[in-house]
Design an enzyme around this catalytic site. Sequence first.
Site, PDB file in Angstrom:
ATOM      1  N   GLU A 156     -16.075   7.327   6.067  1.00 24.68           N
ATOM      2  CA  GLU A 156     -15.204   6.623   7.591  1.00 24.68           C
ATOM      3  C   GLU A 156     -15.086   7.160   8.496  1.00 24.68           C
ATOM      4  O   GLU A 156     -15.429   8.440   9.226  1.00 24.68           O
ATOM      5  CB  GLU A 156     -13.717   5.951   6.744  1.00 24.68           C
ATOM      6  CG  GLU A 156     -12.604   7.346   6.300  1.00 24.68           C
ATOM      7  CD  GLU A 156     -11.463   6.713   6.331  1.00 24.68           C
ATOM      8  OE1 GLU A 156     -10.481   5.712   6.181  1.00 24.68           O
ATOM      9  OE2 GLU A 156     -11.237   7.547   5.329  1.00 24.68           O
ATOM     10  N   ARG A 211      10.145  18.547  -8.325  1.00 23.09           N
ATOM     11  CA  ARG A 211      11.724  18.125  -9.422  1.00 23.09           C
ATOM     12  C   ARG A 211      12.955  18.528  -8.699  1.00 23.09           C
ATOM     13  O   ARG A 211      13.892  18.162  -8.691  1.00 23.09           O
ATOM     14  CB  ARG A 211      11.523  18.531 -10.860  1.00 23.09           C
ATOM     15  CG  ARG A 211      10.789  17.860 -11.612  1.00 23.09           C
ATOM     16  CD  ARG A 211      10.321  18.365 -13.196  1.00 23.09           C
ATOM     17  NE  ARG A 211       9.592  20.037 -13.317  1.00 23.09           N
ATOM     18  CZ  ARG A 211       9.512  20.850 -13.848  1.00 23.09           C
ATOM     19  NH1 ARG A 211       9.172  20.350 -15.434  1.00 23.09           N
ATOM     20  NH2 ARG A 211       9.076  22.047 -13.240  1.00 23.09           N
ATOM     21  N   LYS A 244      -2.569   7.913   1.089  1.00 24.20           N
ATOM     22  CA  LYS A 244      -2.257   7.696   2.619  1.00 24.20           C
ATOM     23  C   LYS A 244      -0.923   8.228   2.951  1.00 24.20           C
ATOM     24  O   LYS A 244       0.103   8.084   3.141  1.00 24.20           O
ATOM     25  CB  LYS A 244      -2.316   6.292   3.468  1.00 24.20           C
ATOM     26  CG  LYS A 244      -2.017   6.382   4.695  1.00 24.20           C
ATOM     27  CD  LYS A 244      -2.044   4.689   5.425  1.00 24.20           C
ATOM     28  CE  LYS A 244      -1.563   4.427   7.328  1.00 24.20           C
ATOM     29  NZ  LYS A 244      -2.752   5.092   7.453  1.00 24.20           N
ATOM     30  N   ARG A 295       0.834  -0.789  -0.649  1.00 21.57           N
ATOM     31  CA  ARG A 295      -0.162   0.256  -0.194  1.00 21.57           C
ATOM     32  C   ARG A 295       0.953   1.490   0.121  1.00 21.57           C
ATOM     33  O   ARG A 295       0.892   1.975  -0.763  1.00 21.57           O
ATOM     34  CB  ARG A 295      -1.322   0.045   0.901  1.00 21.57           C
ATOM     35  CG  ARG A 295      -1.867   0.752   0.970  1.00 21.57           C
ATOM     36  CD  ARG A 295      -2.966   0.893   2.361  1.00 21.57           C
ATOM     37  NE  ARG A 295      -2.456   1.382   3.775  1.00 21.57           N
ATOM     38  CZ  ARG A 295      -2.997   1.309   4.369  1.00 21.57           C
ATOM     39  NH1 ARG A 295      -4.845   0.874   4.652  1.00 21.57           N
ATOM     40  NH2 ARG A 295      -2.629   1.234   5.865  1.00 21.57           N
TER      41      ARG A 295
HETATM   42  N1  PXG Z   1      -8.689   5.518   7.600  1.00 22.09           N
HETATM   43  C1  PXG Z   1      -8.027   6.419   7.862  1.00 22.09           C
HETATM   44  C2  PXG Z   1      -8.267   6.967   7.593  1.00 22.09           C
HETATM   45  C3  PXG Z   1      -7.078   5.715   7.998  1.00 22.09           C
HETATM   46  O1  PXG Z   1      -5.738   6.303   8.916  1.00 22.09           O
HETATM   47  C4  PXG Z   1      -7.694   3.353   8.577  1.00 22.09           C
HETATM   48  C5  PXG Z   1      -8.849   4.137   7.633  1.00 22.09           C
HETATM   49  C6  PXG Z   1      -7.420   2.374   9.036  1.00 22.09           C
HETATM   50  O2  PXG Z   1      -6.507   1.428   7.770  1.00 22.09           O
HETATM   51  P1  PXG Z   1      -5.435   0.413   8.179  1.00 22.09           P
HETATM   52  O3  PXG Z   1      -4.757  -0.387   7.457  1.00 22.09           O
HETATM   53  O4  PXG Z   1      -4.708   0.308   9.631  1.00 22.09           O
HETATM   54  O5  PXG Z   1      -6.124  -0.158   8.839  1.00 22.09           O
HETATM   55  C7  PXG Z   1      -6.790   4.483   8.552  1.00 22.09           C
HETATM   56  C8  PXG Z   1      -5.093   4.013   8.886  1.00 22.09           C
HETATM   57  C9  PXG Z   1      -3.323   6.604  14.343  1.00 22.09           C
HETATM   58  C10 PXG Z   1      -3.006   6.566  12.877  1.00 22.09           C
HETATM   59  O6  PXG Z   1      -2.427   7.147  15.182  1.00 22.09           O
HETATM   60  C11 PXG Z   1      -4.405   5.652  12.738  1.00 22.09           C
HETATM   61  C12 PXG Z   1      -4.492   5.322  11.192  1.00 22.09           C
HETATM   62  C13 PXG Z   1      -2.835   6.234  10.535  1.00 22.09           C
HETATM   63  C14 PXG Z   1      -2.685   7.381  11.041  1.00 22.09           C
HETATM   64  C15 PXG Z   1      -2.175   7.645  12.515  1.00 22.09           C
HETATM   65  O7  PXG Z   1      -3.821   6.531  15.723  1.00 22.09           O
HETATM   66  N2  PXG Z   1      -5.067   4.404  11.065  1.00 22.09           N
END
Ligand code: PXG
Length: 291
Positions: free
Chosen positions: A183, A103, A150, A50
């Site tokens: 979400e 760049r 991300k 990812r």
């Molecule tokens: N949605 C968003 C917007 C996320 O940032 C998830 C869903 C869950 O994805 P995963 O792949 O982890 O199941 C995320 C990810 C934190 C923190 O500190 C949490 C995330 C990202 C960055 C920081 O709580 N979750």
Amino acid sequence: MKIFLNGKLVDKSQAKVSVFDHGFLYGDGVFEGIRSYGCLVFKLKEHIDRLFESAHSITLKVPMAKKALVDAVIKTLQANKLKDAYIRVVVSRGEGDLGLDPRKCKGNETVVIIADKITLYPKELYDKGMEIITVPTIRNICEALNPQIKSLNYLNNILAKIEAINSGYQEAIMLDHLGYVAECTGDNIFVVKKGELYTPPQCMGSLRGITRDTVLAIARKLKIPTHEHVLTRHELFISDECFLTGTAAEIVPVVKVDGRGIGDCKPGKATKAIMKEFHRLTRLEGVKYKI
Ligand code: PXG
């Protein structure tokens, strides 16, 4: 604490990046949050894949091969002697000048890996369930900054988090520009209705969470029918069960949404069965390492 910084493990006090790094100046970069459980890194390949997809989408070259990055994650865990950890992998555009133009960074991408102890929500929250609210800030639209990327630009989520905190909540539901449930600020959302599991489709302004995919697979294994389907707030309110998923939070039962009780206001049967299987998997599967 040792930090992986551009190919080397350095002491935390030495782990510094330039103020001209475009990750700092513009949020120009990508990241992953990964977890290890008892010397097993859960879904490491999926997270690295990812990360590369996020980077590809913003035309950022990850200056390491996938295998080398996997090895670097393991090395960072070992250097910090961590059995159970939260791992942050960050790749930024690197040092440039004050202009937006990527760049100018001339292929100076910065790679950072931080591995630390995990801070969890209190156990009580998992036993009793969480109350959440919908906030005014909507999730970024796909045509602008696609939530599937991300990226280091998390202001959209942070604004929603601030709104949740200001109202006395820890997590918030974000809607998309059409008013459908997207979400939460750092988690995906699921509901159970009449024994079937529903989550918004990945194209509807949410991140394709790795925990989300794991939960969908667990549900299929448990013979719970699954649907990736648009959801309105009404459908959350009238659901029998609701829960959130994310690498950091794992699976959190939700017992109230916008003041409406969900089911009997206790973590539901399907939620608990999925949580149990998730915890079993995290202790069974993953990339193994020794410390
Ligand atoms: N949605 C968003 C917007 C996320 O940032 C998830 C869903 C869950 O994805 P995963 O792949 O982890 O199941 C995320 C990810 C934190 C923190 O500190 C949490 C995330 C990202 C960055 C920081 O709580 N979750």
